[in-house]
Structures are given as C-alpha cells and as structure tokens.
Design an enzyme around this catalytic site. Structure first.
Site, PDB file in Angstrom:
ATOM      1  N   ARG A  38     118.717  23.892  24.199  1.00  0.00           N
ATOM      2  CA  ARG A  38     120.158  23.635  24.180  1.00  0.00           C
ATOM      3  C   ARG A  38     120.526  22.168  24.402  1.00  0.00           C
ATOM      4  O   ARG A  38     121.277  21.597  23.631  1.00  0.00           O
ATOM      5  CB  ARG A  38     120.846  24.454  25.285  1.00  0.00           C
ATOM      6  CG  ARG A  38     120.761  25.952  25.117  1.00  0.00           C
ATOM      7  CD  ARG A  38     121.660  26.624  26.123  1.00  0.00           C
ATOM      8  NE  ARG A  38     121.367  28.051  26.267  1.00  0.00           N
ATOM      9  CZ  ARG A  38     122.007  28.854  27.098  1.00  0.00           C
ATOM     10  NH1 ARG A  38     122.975  28.377  27.860  1.00  0.00           N
ATOM     11  NH2 ARG A  38     121.688  30.132  27.187  1.00  0.00           N
ATOM     12  N   HIS A  84     122.610  30.849  15.748  1.00  0.00           N
ATOM     13  CA  HIS A  84     122.935  30.365  17.090  1.00  0.00           C
ATOM     14  C   HIS A  84     123.849  31.353  17.817  1.00  0.00           C
ATOM     15  O   HIS A  84     125.072  31.169  17.869  1.00  0.00           O
ATOM     16  CB  HIS A  84     123.620  28.994  16.979  1.00  0.00           C
ATOM     17  CG  HIS A  84     123.642  28.224  18.278  1.00  0.00           C
ATOM     18  ND1 HIS A  84     122.539  27.602  18.800  1.00  0.00           N
ATOM     19  CD2 HIS A  84     124.657  27.972  19.150  1.00  0.00           C
ATOM     20  CE1 HIS A  84     122.858  26.990  19.923  1.00  0.00           C
ATOM     21  NE2 HIS A  84     124.141  27.207  20.173  1.00  0.00           N
ATOM     22  N   TYR A 128     142.368  26.977  11.496  1.00  0.00           N
ATOM     23  CA  TYR A 128     143.275  26.060  10.830  1.00  0.00           C
ATOM     24  C   TYR A 128     142.563  24.856  10.198  1.00  0.00           C
ATOM     25  O   TYR A 128     143.133  24.185   9.359  1.00  0.00           O
ATOM     26  CB  TYR A 128     144.327  25.527  11.820  1.00  0.00           C
ATOM     27  CG  TYR A 128     145.207  26.609  12.391  1.00  0.00           C
ATOM     28  CD1 TYR A 128     145.994  27.408  11.568  1.00  0.00           C
ATOM     29  CD2 TYR A 128     145.254  26.830  13.767  1.00  0.00           C
ATOM     30  CE1 TYR A 128     146.803  28.399  12.105  1.00  0.00           C
ATOM     31  CE2 TYR A 128     146.061  27.815  14.310  1.00  0.00           C
ATOM     32  CZ  TYR A 128     146.832  28.603  13.470  1.00  0.00           C
ATOM     33  OH  TYR A 128     147.633  29.583  13.992  1.00  0.00           O
TER      34      TYR A 128
END
Length: 832
Positions: A38, A84, A128
């Site tokens: 990570r 992921h 958006y």
C-alpha cells in the site's frame, strides 16, 4: 454428538506458541503487507500498487490519451472490482491527485471537471468528473504486452496484473512520492524531466560517476507550484544520504504603488494551502503578531497565484518581509528517499535511485527485444516459405488442387517442397491474389526489413552497449516530447534578514525605573554639555517612581544584566523599545523578568566575552565587601527567567560586576570614599552558587559602591562620582596595590557637599559619560570635562541636581564609528 473420538486428532493439530512471539510475527507480517502492498512506491516505476492498478485498469479499458474521457466512477469501479479491493474513496483520492497539476509535476491523469484546487477545495464526487490517461502516463505502460514485466494473479485469481510497469522514464524522481507505512515513511520530491533524463544518460555513460557529477544535471527538486529552494547544501545532503530537510520559499516581490508599498506573492511552497496561508496571515495581523500590514487580499485567478499584502505608510518592508518568511512564506520539505528494492524498503541516494531505474530498463528492453526477436523470426520463417512458394507457384498450386482436403494439401506441400508445418499452413491459407508480381515484390522487401531487424535485435541482446544506446535514445525521445523548463528556482542561502540586521547600530541609553518602566533613547538625542550642567528631561516618571538604572550600549549588543538580588538576565538591546527622551517607557515585564524590588546594578556586554575560553572571569562585588570571580563559560546559557550569579547572605546585595582576564588588579570603592586595590589572583575562581571572599574591610556602616579593573601599567583614570553630583578623575597609578581585605586608601572626600560615592569607572580621556538623576534628569558630557586630580580631594561638580534629587546612575562609553563616518574619512584621504 460426541467429539471424543476425534480429540487426539484435534490435539495433534494444535501448536503451542508464546503469545508475545505470535504477536510479534503477526505485527511484522502486517507491517510488511502495508509497506509492500500500500504505502511505499517501487523504485523501478515509482508507483504504489493503487497508482499502478488505476493506470493498468484504464489501459485495459482503452481509456487512453486519444480516447474520450470516461466517468471517474467507472474507472474507480473497474479498478476496485478487478485489482484493488480497498474501497472506492481511497482509489478516487489517488485518481484525483494524479490529475492535479499542483500535486504532480507531470500529471498521469487528464481530468475533466472539478479536481480540487490549491486552496484545499475537495474534488467533485466521482460521478461528476471524467478522466483518461495523460500522454506521459502511456509511456509508463508502453510495451507492456511484449513480456517486458512479470504479471501476478489479482486478488481473486481471476485476472493477471503487472507487478511493475515498464516505465519508459524515471517516474519516482520525476513525479516523486509520499506515504506513511508502519514505522516508516517516504517523501520523494518531484524533479524536472529533462534534468533527470540527462542525469540518467550520464550515469549510463559513466557508471562510476559521483553524486556531485549527477548534480551537475539534477540541480534539485522541481515542484509543480514552483517557488524557491533556499541553499544547495541541504539538497546535496538529501542526494548523498537519502534524507534531508529543504527550505522551500514562496516567490514574491515588493512593489511600489500609489499608496505606498505592497508585497505580492506569486508562487507558493509545495503543498501549501493558499487560502489557509491568507487566513493565517490575517490572524497574525489581528492578534498584533504581525505589524505594518494595512490590507490583505487574494487576487488569484486561472492565470496564476497573486496574494497582495499592502503595507502601512512608514512600515519597514524588510521587517514585514522577514516576519512573513519566518511564519508563513517558508516551509520545510523533509526528503526521505525510501522505496521498495526487491520488495524490501530501502533509503536511496540519488545515484542509487537512478541505478535501480537503469537496471529495470535494461531488463525491460532485453525482454522486449527477445519477445520481438521471436516474433520477427517467426515472421521471417513464414516469409521464407512464401518466397519459396512464389518461386514454385505453378507446382504449388497444382499440388494444392490435387489434394483431397486442406490437411492433405499441407502434408503434400511439406513432402514435396520441404515446407515446415507453419509454412505449409500459411501457404494453404494464401489467396491467389498474393501470387502477383507486386505482392512478390512487397514480400521480398518485408523479408529484407525483417531480417535486418532480426540482426539489430540480436546485436542489442548480445552487446550491452547497444542495449544501453536503445535506452538512451528512448529517454531522449521522451525528453523532447514531454520535457519543459524548470519551475523551482534555487537561491543561495544568504540567511534571513533578522530584526537586528534592520536596526542601525548606534549608541543608546537604556533607562529603567523602580516601577519597571524601560526604554532606549539614542545617545545622539543628548548633545554633549559642559560638566556641572543640569541636563535635560530624560524620562517622564509616574508619581512616586524613580530612575533606578541607566546604562549605555549599542543597539546590537547582547547584554548580561546583573541585579541586586544576585540574578543575571539576558537582554538584547534592540528588543527594548526606542522612545523619545520624554517618554515614560514600556513595562519591562516582557523584556526582563524582574521580581519586585529587584534592580539592575551592573551590565556586561556578552559580545565581548569568549564563553569557551578559560582565561576570562566575571568579578563581582557585593555591598558588604565580598568579592568573587567566576569563569564566563558558566554564563553561556541563561534562561529567560535568569539564573543565579552569586549567593548572597541576608541583607547583602550585588552592586557591581567587572570583566577581568586573570592578570589584572581589582579596585573596590566604598560609599564613604575609600578605595582598595589588590591582585585578582587573591580571589580564587568559584562557581555561581558561591558567596565569595572578603575584599575590603568596612568600618562605620560603610558599603561597597563599585568595582573597577586595572592593569599593572594602566594609564587610565579612576572616575568617581558621588550622589550629589560631584566627581573627579585620578590616575590609577596613585592607587598602590595592597592585600585583600584591607581598609584601603582615601579616594574622595565625602560629606555634606558630596554625599556618598555613587559609582566608579575606569575611563580614558576621550570617553563620554551619561549621568541620570532619580528624578529623570539626564546629561551627557566628555570625561575630560571633569578635572584630573589626586586622591583624597573633593572633586568638582559633575551635574547640577535639584535639592531633593539624587544621582541614580552614571555610565561611560566610547562612541561608535559609523559606516558613513568611515566612508567619509576614506574619501577625504583619497582626495588628499
């Protein structure tokens, strides 16, 4: 249902371990999972797993720089579903950062919509915004289908994902990386692509080059928000050790405009929030921490940053600039070049970062060349079959026509013309149109191209120099395609302009009253007078207040202030507010932490002291006649609340301090006009907590008034002043040395006219003195205005005092020669 028959089998499967051992191993496994999975980037492609998976998911979905934008939610969904599984918010946050041109030096995502701002505004929701790969991001994935990198199963074994990307440029240095793992963190700054490519090529050509050699190409980090890096030594340390602290400064300029001056900020330190910066400056102005600012506004727009700080009329722009730098316009960027090398975290130098990248590219180009070579060999083999078929076109066609089916045709071709299985299969699938002469010419040309390419690939694989040339050529192409000019400037560390630097060095008188009002006044405010004058008003005292101390110093002096209670404090003279001679002063509570009834009785300039030498002493005298010497090194570190300078018995008080060098004599003067001179070696050095030894034998309620130092062949005078304003100068040679703790000699006649002795100083004829009365009158005069007479005389009037006034303090000084005076003298000499 009983489980007793299975009990022995269950027991065999149980392992006994110590709890601490299991906890330790489990924590290590977890930590390494976080580190490798990570938080830390791979040194080869400069990417963390989440970045790599986003880019690969976009690649697999065909969301390239040439395609239309795709909803960010779609990209996040595919990344999370296939590669992921750590939550959509973490993936989207990463996607947003890769699209921000103020976060990434070379953004890897081309975003459309609201992706946040330098003001800290968050990006719009993923439903958006739209995204696609940027052109430079495709260079990280170039040739990934050509077996250039290893693949591994995804989290549910349905798909394969790359363990690293081919990375056609050193992305870790170019775009940097930051992250916090378990017990470690990384913070690699971004760099300029052109500089990094040039350094990489230099390393390839010169494997034994040094880090300073590489720094000829990589000047330093290059932040997307531009700004300035202060100093080169910190950059060198970061590149040499892998760790360092860089000072990053905003870009600004001081402008003149119709209402005065203003500071205009046009570039910010990397990762600084602009709106927060403006807010913090405004808070400091409102809280009076930042003076001289009349207006502050943000005029930034799409063309760039512009924060305007308007200054008040008469404000010192340099002082405001310096305070802004101290508090707001400079930040520290902590460099930690930590990355995964073969799956293990390692802090890397600049050379190591580039070397690991070059090793990675060598492997990529080697595997790519091998993959392409195999493809080209297969194609050449097919083309050889086609050329052979063209040479025997009629027989080949006849053989195929006579065969019962395709399998028989392939077998007949292999037997008759000795074609391989692949060649025979290809010829059977050929159309008759490919037997034309034009097709034959094209096949021959293609065969020549393929064989030439095979030779080139074989050369690349056999000779490392050729392989390295390929890497260099590809790096140069990327440099030309995507390289740009450096944004961040590197400025020399000239040191910040301190408040002290902005204050002219001049002699001042510092006045302190019993009610702790303090101020400084330039000595030039007081014109020299003849002795016996009344002087002028030196301070406006409150009713009931009296002047307790006056001393002269330079505005740049750092002083040790000794008090009657045996404490010593630090004082930087420029920190005392400058005021007019008639001003009362300001409360001393924020400058000197004096207790009630505590007065300054002696001042020593610390700038003249060598705290590491063992041959300088502070020699102190108390009113009860005790003397003590302490090495100056014990006064190097003084807290803001002061430290003990000497131990005092009840009723005793520290009256004076003198700097001695171990080879001088000490002169003690008493209030009743006596003086004793003895060798300072008669007083052994002691610690700060010691009381001292007897220096003079006092009789009839006498007390010590002051202390002075004298050399054996000293041609100076002892300047003695009494409380009623009388004084005299007497050569030090008239005070013969005696043993310590004697009565001494008569120095000056005291009594009804003179009053008691107030202070003594050693002076030269060209010195000046400043005398101040308890009532606030002050006068300045040359020392040579006071007559030089013998011992045991009354002296002359030094200062005219009112009937109920007394002399509070007297100090002497030698005038500072200013730079202007030095220059004018130089000009005069030149003219002569």
């Amino acid at each position: 249902m009983s489980s007793e028959p299975d009990s022995p089998e269950i027991a065999e499967r149980i392992n006994t371990v110590r709890v601490e051992d299991e906890m330790e191993q489990s924590y290590i496994d977890y930590a390494m999972s976080v580190i490798a999975g990570r938080a830390l980037p791979d040194v080869r492609d400069g990417l963390k797993p989440v970045h790599r998976r986003i880019l690969y998911a976009m690649h697999e979905a065909g969301v390239s720089s040439g395609s239309s934008h795709r909803k960010s939610s779609s990209i996040v969904g595919e990344t999370m579903g296939d590669y992921h599984p750590h939550g959509d918010s973490a993936i989207y946050d990463t996607l947003v950062r890769m699209a921000q041109d103020f976060s990434m030096r070379y953004p890897l995502v081309d975003g459309q919509g609201n992706f946040g701002s330098v003001d800290g505004d968050p990006a719009a929701a993923m439903r958006y915004t739209e995204s696609r790969m940027s052109p430079i991001a495709e260079e990280l994935l170039a040739d990934i289908e050509m077996d250039t990198v290893d693949f591994e199963p995804n989290y549910d074994d349905r798909l394969q994902e790359p363990s690293v990307l081919p990375a056609a440029f050193p992305n870790l240095l170019v775009n940097g990386s930051s992250g916090i793992a378990v017990g470690m963190s990384t913070n690699v700054p971004p760099h300029n692509l052109r500089e990094v490519v040039d350094a990489t090529i230099h390393l390839i050509d010169n494997p034994d080059c040094s880090i300073p050699d590489l720094m000829e190409y990589v000047k330093g980090p290059d932040f997307p928000t531009a700004g300035n890096i202060v100093g080169r030594s910190d950059i060198r340390e970061a590149y040499t050790t892998g760790r360092g602290r860089l000072t990053v400064r905003a870009e600004y300029e001081i402008e003149e405009y119709e209402r005065g001056q203003r500071i205009v900020i046009t570039e910010l330190p990397f990762q600084q929030n602009k709106s927060k910066l403006v807010e913090n400056i405004a808070d400091d102005v409102n809280e009076d921490k930042l003076e001289g600012i009349r207006n502050l506004r943000d005029e930034s727009d799409r063309d760039g940053i512009r924060v305007v700080v308007e200054l008040k009329r008469g404000a010192n722009a340099d002082v405001v600039e310096n305070k802004l730098l101290d508090s707001h316009l400079e930040r520290t960027f902590g460099v930690i070049n930590l990355a995964l090398v073969d799956g293990q975290p390692k802090v890397l130098t600049l050379k190591e970062l580039l070397k690991h990248y070059v090793d990675h590219r060598k492997e990529v180009v080697r595997r790519r060349s091998q993959y392409e070579l195999e493809e080209k060999r297969e194609r050449a083999h097919i083309l050889e079959g086609r050329l052979k078929a063209l040479d025997n076109a009629e027989d080949v066609v006849e053989t195929i026509r006579n065969a019962e089916d395709r399998d028989a045709a392939r077998a007949a071709l292999r037997e008759t013309f000795e074609f391989s299985e692949e060649q025979a299969a290809h010829i059977v699938r050929m159309q008759l149109g490919s037997l034309t002469s034009m097709e034959a010419t094209e096949i021959k040309e293609e065969y020549e191209d393929v064989t030439a390419r095979i030779e080139r690939l074989e050369t690349i694989l056999e000779e490392e120099s050729e392989l390295l040339d390929v890497i260099k050529d590809e790096l140069r192409d990327i440099k030309e395609e995507y390289g740009d000019e450096r944004r961040t400037s590197i400025v020399e560390d000239m040191g910040t302009v301190s408040h002290e630097d902005l204050i002219p060095e001049e002699d001042v008188a510092v006045v302190l009253s019993e009610q702790d009002y303090i101020k400084r006044v330039p000595i030039d405010t007081f014109s020299p007078q003849h002795r016996g004058g009344k002087g002028v008003i030196g301070t406006n005292l409150k009713e009931g207040d009296r002047v307790s101390t006056v001393f002269t110093a330079s505005t740049h002096d750092y002083l040790l202030c000794f008090t009657n209670q045996g404490q010593v404090y630090r004082l930087k003279v420029y920190e005392v507010p400058e005021m007019s001679r008639t001003a009362r002063g300001t409360s001393a509570v924020n400058i000197l932490d004096l207790d009630e009834g505590e007065d300054i009785t002696a001042v020593v300039t610390a700038d003249d002291l060598d705290f590491e030498a063992n041959d300088e002493y502070l020699t102190m005298a108390t009113q009860d006649g005790y003397v003590k010497r302490t090495e100056v090194g014990e006064f190097e570190n003084i807290r803001s609340t002061g430290i003990r300078a000497t131990r005092l018995e009840h009723g005793d008080a520290l009256v004076d301090v003198e700097v001695t060098d171990g080879d001088q004599d000490v002169v003690l003067s008493t209030v009743q006009g006596m003086a004793i001179r003895f060798d300072e070696d008669d007083v052994r050095p002691m610690g700060r907590s010691a009381r001292g030894v007897r220096g003079v034998k006092l009789e009839g309620g006498d007390q010590v008034a002051g202390i002075a130092a004298a050399a054996e062949t000293d041609d100076r005078d002892l300047f003695t002043v009494t409380e009623f304003g009388y004084g005299k100068r007497t050569p030090l040679s008239e005070y013969r040395p005696q043993s310590r703790n004697g009565k001494g000699l008569k120095d000056i006649k005291t009594g009804q006219r003179n009053g008691r002795v107030s202070t003594v100083h050693t002076v030269e004829s060209d010195d000046h003195f400043v005398a101040m009365s308890e009532g606030g009158q002050i006068m300045r005069a040359p020392v040579d205005e006071v007559s030089e007479v013998g011992r045991n005389t009354k002296g002359v009037k030094v200062m005219e005092l009112d009937e109920n006034d007394r002399l509070a303090a007297v100090d002497t000084f030698s005038e500072i020669e200013t730079a202007d005076e030095d220059e004018s003298e130089g000009e005069s000499e030149t003219a002569e």
